[in-house]
Design an enzyme around this catalytic site. Sequence first.
Site, PDB file in Angstrom:
ATOM      1  N   CYS A   1      81.189 -21.256  31.073  1.00 13.58           N
ATOM      2  CA  CYS A   1      81.589 -19.532  30.830  1.00 13.58           C
ATOM      3  C   CYS A   1      80.462 -18.676  30.305  1.00 13.58           C
ATOM      4  O   CYS A   1      80.053 -17.776  30.159  1.00 13.58           O
ATOM      5  CB  CYS A   1      82.734 -18.976  30.440  1.00 13.58           C
ATOM      6  SG  CYS A   1      84.163 -18.873  30.862  1.00 13.58           S
TER       7      CYS A   1
ATOM      8  N   THR B   1     102.360 -11.578  43.494  1.00 15.79           N
ATOM      9  CA  THR B   1     103.037 -12.173  44.513  1.00 15.79           C
ATOM     10  C   THR B   1     102.347 -13.511  43.506  1.00 15.79           C
ATOM     11  O   THR B   1     100.984 -13.658  43.144  1.00 15.79           O
ATOM     12  CB  THR B   1     102.472 -12.206  45.629  1.00 15.79           C
ATOM     13  OG1 THR B   1     102.361 -10.828  46.019  1.00 15.79           O
ATOM     14  CG2 THR B   1     102.680 -12.709  46.651  1.00 15.79           C
TER      15      THR B   1
END
Length: 383
Positions: A327, A237
């Site tokens: 990261c 979605t």
Amino acid sequence: MKHIYLDHAASTPIHPEVAEAMMTVMKEQFGNASSVHFFGRTAKRLVNGARDLIASKVGCRPDELVFTSGGTESDNLALFGTAAAFKEKGRHIITTSIEHHAVLHSCERLEKDGYEVTYLPVDRYGQVHPEQVREAIRPDTILVSLMYGNNEVGTIQPIAEIGQITKERGIIFHVDAVQALGSIPISCRELPVDLMSFSSHKINGPQGVGALYVRKELVLEPIQYGGLQERKRRAGTENMAGIAGFAKAVEIMDAEREARNRHEEALREQLLLGLNSAISAERYHVNGHPTAHLPHIINISFPECDTETMLMNLDMEGIAASSGSACTSGSLEPSHVLEAMNLPQHLLRSAIRFSFGLGNTSQEIEQTTQKIGTILDRLRKRN
């Protein structure tokens, strides 16, 4: 204490107009864009409108944009999706040694799955040269993947020249444009690229949303399943509020890019002039390309002070910078980008990335250079 944020390459503050656009969606829209009733159709129009706007600003067709959860997923979809779709043609991939770990770790995973990866070296400025790519191409090469502008040192790669080589040889070309999007005008239809990754939170949009440009008619295997969204290329979605915010951020970015670039270049120049005054030019070294660089990123080594110590002292002074990619910033290991550039150890282990963006002022840069001078002088006296 007033805090100074100089880590925009990691993530940027949301623009007020972006937050307003997202809040409107969160308050008023709750339908599923896959539903056929009124609420679903309303949601679908919102997603399609955002797709149309972003596509117009990056020079591609709306149906060539796949919404994702960000740059990492876009890179993963590009690499794994291409590898799976073209495995019968070949299993050789070319990338560079300075890519974001979203690409490098994906390549490592593909190697475990039987693919061969060539990691091209870079020069001392962090650039790969087109002839290196040409020489690395083999009959079984299916993909070349490299970033537009490096997230640690800001060096810009010769994308158009490399893309022309891959186009001539019929090889898929993926470009990680996550850091470049806000700084370099991009037209996917004019560049010889097949795939291009984008991320919202690098351009004052929300975290958790991005996009992958997929050239029309290019076959790409999905990497997640469960629905027919994004023309069967990315199930799930749609993140409506995130997508609306991303679109607004792209709209603002496109309108303000030139002015922002001038402002960030001015801040960069002020930082260097301030350091010359505060500590002298002999006590620092700029890493990266002297001219082919993103305006908002500058990587500087201070040989008198190791990276961790400098970052800790800057933080105590209320100044946020970094050692490189967000990261991997929790790691004490030296930057793989700087190692690939073959920097000497005294520069490798003392590098700091400063990155500018929305809200930064000349007064903040002046304060930063003064604080760096104070920190280095204090450490020198201790030693």
